[in-house]
Scaffold this motif. Structure first.
Motif: not given
Length: 398
Positions: A44-58
């Motif tokens: 429910g949080h918003g997949v694209l920005p969350v996914a990008e943040a997770l990828r950037n965090a490794g």
């Protein structure tokens, strides 16, 4: 000029997401891979920005529940590994393959469907299948446009969840079929815990029996000359209870978003979603005045009532009527009357400093949080955060 968006919105604190991920890393073995669940629009949080943040965090792998969720990530530019956590109907398999998702094989029938689609080409497939393959290929990034490239798959063992997965004794034969297919390779062997978030001794023993069963299957595959790939089982609950459930990969979900048990009783996860709105009306009502549909609440004394432009169509549970509280200027106030589709009311008391336009926190890290609302209505935090309507704007903050 600042973009004008709806007063009712959710704020997503991506720095809190990264903190939760960092705290998770501290309690799992350093070499353990992380597959972060971003299914259901990242809970429910918003997949694209969350996914990008997770990828950037490794984060190495993202987990989705349908090929359509995977394709949303691909269209958003994600080129990393994506695990498709559950089986699909046969019609969706071409999309899974074309998108380069890693499907989970749950039984012989699903594997047969996958083998059949992989064997097709536009020249040999029937018109319907060929058109489906070409259509899916046309909307994907170039990297994922080859339907017959070798595809990573994971083998799911049902060790007690009772949902999907093959029996442990069926696993060696399925693994042999996967290894013998020129278009497939076995990237992982997995199971799922139904009660890993419980401290009940019986549940702990059950989870340990599942781990033992999965390890036994992996050993049999190795003895047969088959590499089982990454061995994985642990969800957020398993990570919180014990690092020994981590194995080769973990699949955290709710823990990343700020709910569930703290890993090993350490740093409490931080809710990353804050659901807010603003006051659109304030009126003074006399003792005995009824509020909202069904006249379920009657003012016990003269009081001030604030109306908020948010309701059950936005994802605030109607069952919270006359039960929950909101936060205004650091103070809690009760929700009164039946929650409507688009509005709800709050009792400000006989004297108030609240004004039109003041911000109201419905839930978030300052409290109340989604777990508190969930307890009021007999559900879980997952359902509350996943239930926030698409009509509510998401604002992402670093």
């Amino acid at each position: 000029m600042e973009e004008l968006i709806r007063a009712t919105r959710v704020r997503i604190y991506l720095d809190a997401l990264k903190k939760n991920l960092g705290n998770l890393r501290k309690v799992i073995p350093k070499e353990t891979t992380i597959c972060a669940a971003v299914k259901a629009n990242a809970y429910g949080h918003g997949v694209l920005p969350v996914a990008e943040a997770l990828r950037n965090a490794g984060v190495e792998i993202l987990g989705v529940s349908s090929p359509f969720e995977g394709i949303e990530l691909r269209e958003g530019g994600d080129v990393g590994r994506i695990l498709l956590l559950g089986p699909t109907v046969e019609d969706e398999i071409p999309l899974t393959i074309a998108a380069g998702l890693e499907p989970v094989i749950t039984d012989a029938a699903y594997l047969s469907s996958l083998e059949k689609i992989l064997a097709m080409s536009p020249e040999t497939a029937d018109d319907k299948s060929a058109n489906r393959i070409d259509r899916f290929k046309s909307i994907l990034p170039t990297k994922f446009d080859k339907i017959n490239e070798k595809l990573a798959v994971h083998l799911k063992i049902d060790t007690g969840m009772g949902r999907v997965g093959c029996r442990p004794d069926e696993a060696p034969n399925l693994a042999r079929r996967i290894s013998g297919n020129a278009h497939l390779f076995l990237a992982g062997t997995a199971t799922h815990f139904p009660s890993a978030d419980s401290n009940n001794p019986e549940d702990i023993a059950f989870t340990e029996s599942q781990i033992a069963c999965l390890k036994k299957v992996a050993k049999k595959l190795r003895e047969a000359g088959i590499n089982p790939g990454l061995i994985h089982a642990s969800n957020s609950g398993g990570i919180a209870i014990s690092p020994k459930t981590s194995l080769d990969m973990v699949r955290p979900g709710i823990l990343l978003y700020g709910y569930g048990m703290a890993p090993n009783g350490k740093t409490r996860p931080i809710p990353i979603m804050e659901f807010v709105t603003r006051i659109t009306a304030i009126k003074k009502v006399s003792r005995g005045t009824c509020i909202s549909y069904g006249r379920t609440w009657k003012a016990p004394k003269d009081t001030w009532i604030a109306t908020l432009p948010v309701g059950y169509a936005d994802g605030y549970p109607r069952l919270c009527s006359n039960r929950s509280e909101v936060l205004i200027a650091g103070k809690r106030y009760p929700v009164v009357g039946t929650i409507c589709m688009d509005q709800m009311m709050v009792d400000l008391g006989p004297g108030t400093n609240a004004r039109l336009g003041d911000e109201v926190i419905l839930f978030g890290p300052q409290g109340p949080d989604a777990a508190e609302l969930a307890a009021l209505v007999g559900t879980i935090s997952y359902e509350i955060i996943c239930g926030i309507s698409p009509r509510v704007p998401r604002v992402f903050l670093q």
